[in-house]
Structure formats: structure tokens, C-alpha cells
Design an enzyme around this catalytic site. Structure first.
Site, PDB file in Angstrom:
ATOM      1  N   LYS A 118       0.841  -1.215   0.000  1.00  0.00           N
ATOM      2  CA  LYS A 118       0.000   0.000   0.000  1.00  0.00           C
ATOM      3  C   LYS A 118       0.868   1.253   0.000  1.00  0.00           C
ATOM      4  O   LYS A 118       0.484   2.272  -0.587  1.00  0.00           O
ATOM      5  CB  LYS A 118      -0.942   0.008   1.211  1.00  0.00           C
TER       6      LYS A 118
ATOM      7  N   GLU B  92      -3.003   7.137   8.545  1.00  0.00           N
ATOM      8  CA  GLU B  92      -3.893   8.005   7.773  1.00  0.00           C
ATOM      9  C   GLU B  92      -4.898   8.635   8.717  1.00  0.00           C
ATOM     10  O   GLU B  92      -5.289   8.008   9.701  1.00  0.00           O
ATOM     11  CB  GLU B  92      -4.681   7.198   6.716  1.00  0.00           C
TER      12      GLU B  92
ATOM     13  N   HIS C  20     -15.935  -6.100   6.433  1.00  0.00           N
ATOM     14  CA  HIS C  20     -15.111  -6.092   5.217  1.00  0.00           C
ATOM     15  C   HIS C  20     -15.532  -7.125   4.183  1.00  0.00           C
ATOM     16  O   HIS C  20     -14.842  -7.355   3.193  1.00  0.00           O
ATOM     17  CB  HIS C  20     -13.618  -6.247   5.546  1.00  0.00           C
TER      18      HIS C  20
ATOM     19  N   ARG D  65      -6.831  -7.678 -10.088  1.00  0.00           N
ATOM     20  CA  ARG D  65      -7.486  -8.910 -10.526  1.00  0.00           C
ATOM     21  C   ARG D  65      -8.906  -8.586 -10.998  1.00  0.00           C
ATOM     22  O   ARG D  65      -9.387  -7.469 -10.820  1.00  0.00           O
ATOM     23  CB  ARG D  65      -7.604  -9.871  -9.339  1.00  0.00           C
TER      24      ARG D  65
HETATM   25  C1  MV4 Z   1     -10.106   3.806   5.717  1.00  0.00           C
HETATM   26  C2  MV4 Z   1     -11.285   4.134   6.396  1.00  0.00           C
HETATM   27  C3  MV4 Z   1     -11.374   5.378   6.950  1.00  0.00           C
HETATM   28  N1  MV4 Z   1     -10.348   6.258   6.847  1.00  0.00           N
HETATM   29  N2  MV4 Z   1      -9.117   4.709   5.631  1.00  0.00           N
HETATM   30  C4  MV4 Z   1     -11.108  -0.782   4.949  1.00  0.00           C
HETATM   31  C5  MV4 Z   1     -10.711  -1.625   3.805  1.00  0.00           C
HETATM   32  C6  MV4 Z   1      -9.490  -1.023   3.242  1.00  0.00           C
HETATM   33  N3  MV4 Z   1      -9.500  -1.112   1.817  1.00  0.00           N
HETATM   34  C7  MV4 Z   1      -9.514   0.378   3.728  1.00  0.00           C
HETATM   35  N4  MV4 Z   1     -10.576   0.483   4.669  1.00  0.00           N
HETATM   36  C8  MV4 Z   1     -10.885   1.657   5.238  1.00  0.00           C
HETATM   37  N5  MV4 Z   1      -9.924   2.613   5.146  1.00  0.00           N
HETATM   38  C9  MV4 Z   1      -9.239   5.898   6.193  1.00  0.00           C
HETATM   39  N6  MV4 Z   1      -8.232   6.757   6.128  1.00  0.00           N
HETATM   40  C10 MV4 Z   1     -12.295   3.184   6.477  1.00  0.00           C
HETATM   41  C11 MV4 Z   1     -12.087   1.929   5.918  1.00  0.00           C
HETATM   42  C12 MV4 Z   1     -13.165   1.010   6.080  1.00  0.00           C
HETATM   43  C13 MV4 Z   1     -13.873   0.522   4.989  1.00  0.00           C
HETATM   44  C14 MV4 Z   1     -13.553   0.889   3.696  1.00  0.00           C
HETATM   45  C15 MV4 Z   1     -14.253   0.396   2.641  1.00  0.00           C
HETATM   46  C16 MV4 Z   1     -15.311  -0.477   2.859  1.00  0.00           C
HETATM   47  C17 MV4 Z   1     -15.629  -0.864   4.111  1.00  0.00           C
HETATM   48  C18 MV4 Z   1     -14.919  -0.369   5.201  1.00  0.00           C
HETATM   49  C19 MV4 Z   1     -15.274  -0.760   6.483  1.00  0.00           C
HETATM   50  C20 MV4 Z   1     -14.575  -0.291   7.542  1.00  0.00           C
HETATM   51  C21 MV4 Z   1     -13.511   0.593   7.344  1.00  0.00           C
END
Ligand code: MV4
Length: 493
Positions: A115, A199, A234, A291
């Protein structure tokens, strides 16, 4: 390309083979002992058993799969999703064996797998990103300075993570040091790489991702967005295209950013760029999935593009046959994931035999599945039974069509997430389009399914859940077991 091996199982193996067949390409299935009678095995022109049920003795055996290719005169390997699909080492070995990997270059997989490297590549193209650290961080004092600068709460994320793995929220300075140390040791244990970064925490975000296609001649297009905010721990539950909140301008801006992210890592093939969108419709690049994704059908429905065929054409070195201007959004598509899980019992996998299995059909209904009536769902893999997809001229009709299709779907023998999905898409928050990633946590309790079920069934199910509460607790713990546990769902998205 005359013969393709699909290094996967279940619905996606079948999905890939169908497109190959339409292109006049022969197909080879590789399967584990648990999948001997699976439809994808019967559907393939040739099928080879590559080992016992556990994935690490079959579907993850890259070298064995490459040997099969050599023996059978296979030209290309399609990895599907999960398993070996984002394994740069495997993609490299495929190439070195003189075969075509139907997917991106190993280098692109590697960059996007980290990442931190992904964000560093994207930074060169001025892609919006959540404020935080650009490099791995291990010094608590430095972490506190960053937290002060970006403001609490913050998230600590593992660079080798993704899809929510190894994420930690920090609400106050006192817990920062301990949380960071935990995150580092967890990341080290889970991924063999303890790099973590910080972040700012975006509080109520939507998860919106953009599908891209890139050919080997430098042409890159986007195929609009998929809204994936309706998820549970998730695990995506409902996906749709287009998103109810994007304006044409925002769609174009995010699309252009996604194309730039693909360009930043010399991407080739089908890929997905994930963004968070906050309540003011600011968007931030999160990560790129290198993918084909589980939810790709909703994009196919609204664009009329067969993404698997495009992957194969790109792998053959062909140019994209359309430009960005040629792509238009046609109607609205929804997908729900039908899992053999019990929504009344903490979504514990409920594997067993599909005593009744009758698919819905009719206008605008697509079912991507890999089972037949009478088959049992193996305990060794992800317990997804199928993906149910509806397409209609607008969002309301796609929802109504989905409710109808769910009601027409007859599954007995195992508990499924059908009624949970039925409930979700009929909530005001969903139908109005005003929801974020906290939707399930915010609105769902097992009791809400009462209306979705006959009364006796609810009572029986809740009583069973209460009676077997102890058993449930044990099973939940085993769900949290590390990597090699069969129950640990492969992180798909
Ligand atoms: C975040 C966020 C809030 N703020 N980053 C979860 C999966 C990963 N791809 C990144 N994720 C998140 N990153 C910041 N800076 C909240 C999430 C997150 C989330 C993101 C997408 C779909 C579902 C989620 C569920 C919980 C937290």
C-alpha cells in the site's frame, strides 16, 4: 491463444470458461478432491485433479498448475480472484514457463500489493489521498507528531495488508504507542512485513471503486464505478453500479484518477481502483486490486462489456476495441452475494447439502454460481453459493427485480444470506441512497429479519441460536484463526 487453464474453482471458474468457449478457446480445469463433481469440472474440455481439498495442497500449488499447462499444451492461465490471482511470484513463474498470465505484469502486482508503494506511485499523478505518512513509521514520537498534524482519530494500516486486514483505529494519544506496536507485530506475523503507516480516519465513508481496462499499447479506459459500501466486517454484501451519489462530473474525475493510478504502475488488463468518498463527496485513493473482482458482473450489465473476454483479448496483445467516449452507462445493476451463512447466528458458515436449489430467472436476472441441487458445500473454501445480479432501466426497478428474484430463489438444506440481503435492499437508508460503510452495523440486528421470515421459523432459529450459544462462541473464535484456517475467508476485495 487456443487453450486456457483456469486456476480457480466454483462460480468464477465457470464464468471464465463460458467466455473462453464463446471465443472458441478450449478450457482446462484443475480441481481438488473436494470439487470432483463440481459443475466447473464437468464444463471444462479437460480436467485434472491436482490434490487434496485444502487450498495449500491444491489451488495454491502454482508449480503443479504450471506443470499441468506444459503437459496439456495450455497457452494461458486465468487466475480468477483469490488464490493465486495476486501472487506476483506466480505470475512471474507463469511468464518464465513461456505461458501467458491473463492478468497484469508481476511488477504491477508487486507495487499495488504494497500500500505504501501504491500510494508513492499514485502521488506522481496528483491523485487525492487521505492525509498521513508517506513512509513506514515505527517511532512512537514521530507517530504522535503525525497524529497531531492530521488530527485524531487516525488509522494505522499495514502496508502489506489491504481489504481492512491489519487496520487499527486510534482515538487518543495515550493509546497510540501501544496500538502502533500491536499493529506492527500483527503485520509482521500476518504478512512477514511489519511496515505500517498512518492516515487520518475518514468517519462515515462510502466505498466506491472504479473498473479499469488497460491494453499493452498504452490505452487505458475506465468502466465507471461500483458502489460497495454495504458490507459486513469487510465482506461485501450488496454491490451496485452506478453509485446513487456520483454526479457526472465526480464520475469523470474519479475515472480519470483511476486511469492515472493504472498508468502509475504500467497496468495491463482488468483492474479496480478503490476510493473512499466522504460526506462532502471528496474522494481519496485507497488501493488497487490487480485482478477481476467478485462484483465485476454489475459493471458488465451496465456497460455491455464482457470483462473476461477483454482480459483475454488484452493478454493476446490486442488493442482495446473501444475508447472512453464509446462507453455509456445503460440502466442500473445490483448484485447480492448469497452465502451459506446463518444471519441469525452471527453469520456462521452453515455448510451442508443443497437439498433444494432452484435459481430465479426471467428478464434482467443473472445468477453466477457453481453448484447444482444435491451438492454439498465444501468446508474448505469460501462459503459463497452464488452471486445474484439484476439489471433494469433504473435503480428502483433493479431493486424491485432483486426482491422478486430473491423470492423466486429456492434454497433448502443450508441457511443463506438471501433474507438478510432482502432486508438490506429494502431499508430506507438503502432505497434513498443515503448510506455509508457503517450501514450493516448501524441498522442490522437478527430481530429485523423477523419480517422476512415466517414466525415459526424465526422462533426456531432464535431458540437454536440461544441454545447453542456456547457452540457459537467456539466457532467464532475458530473464525479468527490465522491464515491457514479453512474458515478464514480469502480476502477477495
Ligand atoms: C479507511 C477508512 C477510513 N479512513 N481509511 C477498509 C478496507 C481497506 N480497503 C480500507 N478500509 C478503510 N480505510 C481511512 N483513512 C475506512 C475503511 C473502512 C472501509 C472501507 C471500505 C469499505 C468498508 C470499510 C469498512 C470499515 C472501514
Amino acid at each position: 491463444m487456443k487453450k486456457i487453464l483456469v486456476a480457480n474453482r466454483g462460480e468464477i471458474a465457470l464464468r471464465v470458461m463460458r467466455s473462453a468457449k464463446e471465443m472458441g478457446i478450449a478450457t482446462v480445469a484443475v480441481f481438488s478432491e473436494a470439487d470432483r463433481n463440481a459443475p466447473f469440472v464437468k464444463y471444462a474440455d479437460e480436467a485434472i485433479c491436482i490434490g487434496p481439498a485444502p487450498s495449500n495442497q491444491s489451488y495454491l500449488k502454482g508449480d503443479v498448475i504450471i506443470e499441468v499447462c506444459k503437459k496439456l499444451g495450455v497457452d494461458g492461465i486465468h487466475p480468477g480472484y483469490g488464490f493465486l490471482s495476486e501472487n506476483a511470484g506466480f505470475a512471474r513463474k507463469v511468464k518464465e514457463a513461456g505461458l501467458t498470465f491473463i492478468g497484469p505484469n508481476p511488477e504491477s502486482i508487486e507495487v499495488m500489493g504494497s500500500k505504501l508503494a501504491a500510494k508513492a506511485a499514485a502521488r506522481k499523478y496528483n491523485i487525492p489521498m487521505v492525509p498521513g505518512t508517506e513512509d513506514a513509521i515505527a517511532d512512537p514520537e514521530q507517530a504522535k507528531r503525525v497524529a497531531t498534524e492530521v488530527g485524531l482519530p487516525i488509522l494505522i494500516k499495514a502496508s502489506a495488508g489491504g481489504g481492512g486486514k491489519g487496520m487499527r483505529i486510534v482515538e487518543n494519544m495515550e493509546e497510540l504507542e501501544e496500538q502502533m506496536n500491536r499493529a506492527i507485530s500483527e503485520a509482521q506475523n500476518a504478512f512477514g512485513d511489519g511496515s505500517v503507516f498512518i492516515e487520518r480516519y475518514v468517519a462515515g465513508p462510502r466505498h466506491i471503486e472504479i473498473q479499469v481496462l488497460a491494453d499493452t499499447h498504452g490505452n487505458i479506459v475506465h468502466l465507471f464505478e461500483r458502489e460497495c459500501s454495504i458490507q459486513r466486517r469487510h465482506q461485501k454484501v450488496v454491490e451496485e453500479a452506478p453509485s446513487a451519489v456520483l454526479t457526472p462530473e465526480l464520475r469523470a474525475a474519479m475515472g480519470a484518477s483511476a486511469v492515472d493510478v493504472a498508468r502509475s504502475c504500467n497496468y495491463v488488463g482488468a483492474g479496480t481502483v478503490e476510493f473512499l468518498v466522504d460526506e462532502n463527496l471528496n474522494y481519496y485513493f485507497l488501493e488497487m486490486n490487480t485482478r477481476l473482482q467478485v462484483e465485476h458482473p454489475v459493471t458488465e450489465m451496465i456497460t455491455g462489456v464482457d470483462l473476461v473476454k477483454e482480459q483475454i483479448r488484452i493478454a493476446r496483445g490486442e488493442r482495446l476495441s473501444f475508447a472512453q467516449e464509446d462507453l455509456k452507462i445503460n440502466g442500473h445493476a445490483l448484485e447480492i452475494r448469497v452465502y451459506a451463512e446463518d444471519p441469525l447466528n452471527n453469520f456462521l458458515p452453515d455448510i451442508g447439502t443443497l437439498q433444494t436449489y432452484q435459481r430465479p430467472s426471467g428478464p434482467g436476472v443473472r445468477v453466477d454460481d457453481g453448484f447444482e441441487e444435491g451438492m454439498s458445500i465444501p468446508i474448505f473454501y469460501d462459503p459463497m453459493i452464488s452471486k445474484l445480479i439484476t439489471h433494469a432501466k433504473n435503480r428502483d426497478e433493479a431493486i424491485a427485480r432483486m426482491v422478486r428474484a430473491i423470492d423466486d430463489y429456492k434454497i433448502t438444506g443450508v441457511q443463506t444470506t438471501l433474507k438478510f440481503c432482502r432486508w438490506a435492499i429494502q431499508q430506507d437508508a438503502f432505497t434513498s441512497g443515503k448510506f455509508d460503510t457503517h450501514f450493516v452495523k448501524q441498522y442490522f440486528t437478527p430481530e429485523v429479519l423477523k419480517e422476512e421470515m415466517p414466525k415459526e421459523e424465526v422462533v426456531a432459529a432464535l431458540m437454536a441460536a440461544a441454545l447453542f450459544g456456547k457452540q457459537k462462541a467456539t466457532a467464532v473464535i475458530s473464525q479468527q484463526q490465522p491464515k491457514n484456517s479453512n474458515w478464514r475467508r480469502a480476502r477477495l476485495d
